[in-house]
Enzyme design. Sequence first.
Site, PDB file in Angstrom:
ATOM      1  N   HIS A 175       0.927  -1.230  -0.002  1.00 23.83           N
ATOM      2  CA  HIS A 175      -0.091   0.190  -0.127  1.00 23.83           C
ATOM      3  C   HIS A 175       0.897   1.175  -0.129  1.00 23.83           C
ATOM      4  CE1 HIS A 175      -3.506  -2.366   0.363  1.00 23.83           C
ATOM      5  NE2 HIS A 175      -3.344  -2.973   1.570  1.00 23.83           N
ATOM      6  N   ASP A 211      -2.619 -10.584  -2.371  1.00 24.02           N
ATOM      7  CA  ASP A 211      -3.127 -10.143  -1.207  1.00 24.02           C
ATOM      8  C   ASP A 211      -4.681  -9.643  -1.337  1.00 24.02           C
ATOM      9  OD1 ASP A 211      -1.882  -8.591   1.476  1.00 24.02           O
ATOM     10  OD2 ASP A 211      -3.966  -7.423   0.662  1.00 24.02           O
ATOM     11  N   HIS A 213      -6.305  -7.147  -0.464  1.00 16.44           N
ATOM     12  CA  HIS A 213      -6.597  -5.910  -0.799  1.00 16.44           C
ATOM     13  C   HIS A 213      -5.748  -5.406  -1.981  1.00 16.44           C
ATOM     14  CE1 HIS A 213      -6.712  -6.445   3.512  1.00 16.44           C
ATOM     15  NE2 HIS A 213      -8.037  -5.746   3.391  1.00 16.44           N
ATOM     16  N   ASP A 298      -4.503 -12.962   3.057  1.00 16.47           N
ATOM     17  CA  ASP A 298      -5.659 -12.524   3.786  1.00 16.47           C
ATOM     18  C   ASP A 298      -6.840 -12.755   2.954  1.00 16.47           C
ATOM     19  OD1 ASP A 298      -4.492 -10.481   2.168  1.00 16.47           O
ATOM     20  OD2 ASP A 298      -4.775  -8.850   3.517  1.00 16.47           O
ATOM     21  N   TYR A 337      -3.810 -12.217   8.375  1.00 19.58           N
ATOM     22  CA  TYR A 337      -4.117 -11.957   9.860  1.00 19.58           C
ATOM     23  C   TYR A 337      -4.734 -12.955  10.570  1.00 19.58           C
ATOM     24  CZ  TYR A 337      -3.123  -7.630   7.388  1.00 19.58           C
ATOM     25  OH  TYR A 337      -2.303  -6.689   6.562  1.00 19.58           O
TER      26      TYR A 337
HETATM   27  C1  SP5 Z   1      -1.095  -5.136   3.864  1.00 19.22           C
HETATM   28  C2  SP5 Z   1      -2.618  -5.322   4.058  1.00 19.22           C
HETATM   29  O1  SP5 Z   1      -2.988  -6.392   4.242  1.00 19.22           O
HETATM   30  N1  SP5 Z   1      -3.092  -4.152   4.679  1.00 19.22           N
HETATM   31  C3  SP5 Z   1      -4.554  -4.065   4.849  1.00 19.22           C
HETATM   32  C4  SP5 Z   1      -4.905  -2.589   5.152  1.00 19.22           C
HETATM   33  C5  SP5 Z   1      -6.233  -2.693   5.202  1.00 19.22           C
HETATM   34  N2  SP5 Z   1      -6.758  -2.344   6.635  1.00 19.22           N
HETATM   35  C6  SP5 Z   1      -8.030  -1.893   6.464  1.00 19.22           C
HETATM   36  C7  SP5 Z   1      -8.787  -1.668   8.001  1.00 19.22           C
HETATM   37  C8  SP5 Z   1     -10.098  -1.135   7.904  1.00 19.22           C
HETATM   38  C9  SP5 Z   1     -10.854  -1.078   9.187  1.00 19.22           C
HETATM   39  N3  SP5 Z   1     -10.573  -2.627   9.760  1.00 19.22           N
HETATM   40  C10 SP5 Z   1     -11.529  -2.732  10.871  1.00 19.22           C
HETATM   41  C11 SP5 Z   1     -11.072  -3.553  12.059  1.00 19.22           C
HETATM   42  C12 SP5 Z   1     -11.307  -2.856  13.325  1.00 19.22           C
HETATM   43  N4  SP5 Z   1     -10.014  -3.001  14.012  1.00 19.22           N
HETATM   44 ZN    ZN Z   2      -4.271  -7.123   2.478  1.00 19.79          ZN
END
Ligand code: SP5
Ligand code: ZN
Length: 365
Positions: A175, A211, A213, A298, A337
């Site tokens: 990212h 990934d 995302h 993920d 995760y």
């Molecule tokens: C590297 C990678 O996989 N980064 C992912 C980043 C996306 N995170 C988004 C989180 C959005 C909010 N999550 C809510 C969970 C509450 N802790």
């Molecule tokens: Zn991710």
Amino acid sequence: MGDGRPRLSTPVVWTDLHRLHEPGGEVWVGLRTPGTEVPERAERIRAALAGARLVEASPQPDEAVLAVHDAALLDYLASAWREWEAAGLTRDPGQDRVVPYIFPVPSLFPAGVGPAQPAAASARAGRFAYDTMTLIGPGTWEAARAAVDAALTAADLVLAGERAAYACCRPPGHHATRSGFGGSCYLNNAAATAARLRASVDAPVAVIDVDAHHGNGTQAIFWDDPLVLTGSVHVDPGAGWFPHFLGFADETGVSGTNRNLPLAPGSGDDEWLEAVRSLAGWARAGGAEALVVALGVDAAACDPESPLAVSAAGFRSAGRELGALGLPTVLVQEGGYDLETIGELVREVLLGVEEGLRGASERRQ
Ligand code: SP5
Ligand code: ZN
């Protein structure tokens, strides 16, 4: 090993320095939540890969990072924690991580006026951060820099003749853009890897990002580079998923060398593997002669951060598809995760890549 499990032949690049990065949570919708990009992720992966050859990450020159990032971002990340502490923000208001509060977005500025250099450390935090979730602590810079070292060490192993190498990078990187950080990423490990391969291979190189995302940072860094093909399969940002503003199918890069395959939430092995296969075919058709896999796991059904539903067998098959390209391959860890399964899922991908590469070399004989 004697536990009856197939042995990994892919070298695993490792650094203990990842432990220096303890995000201490994420600020999301204004609240400090526990956060999921924790040090235990890398430790779990390493434990699941026990028996593989571990290679210590070797320090790499700053020029390798400057190939994909602006010096201003590096300078900021290297000094952000010290500045924050020196400004007294850890005592008043008592914030133990760097957290931005104001962002110099384009809508602030009249035509021809750009952001001034802010005097306050609290304001400087918003110059390079594009979200509030990517906190900086005392060891964040050292860990992020060491993650690039790990990825580049894996690239060097492949350039020295290994068919594949895996970098157990943490924090992740896909990212991070040339001058921005967010999404738990600070420096783009996969992009630095692609740049190194590109400098040694006299042909296009491909980054395939699996990934869950969108790999927006890698997309942005190579947007106008015809010799780095960037492809990403991810949950549809249009369905409400990070990075929300990017990752759509119509983003194709200046010369058609970017490809996004967004999937509906709930997509499983069939849809995901078809997209992985499609990206692999696209990379082959584009003449890629080296491959970087931005390896987030993920997309797994059990992962708390994405609604995709890929199985362990799906990850094995994806590895096979990517290995079947028969290219020198560097796998760089991104997200994933679920601590209970992250290590096994990475192991499945690596075993699949080995199977695919074996198949490719048998076909060639
Ligand atoms: C590297 C990678 O996989 N980064 C992912 C980043 C996306 N995170 C988004 C989180 C959005 C909010 N999550 C809510 C969970 C509450 N802790
Ligand atoms: Zn991710």
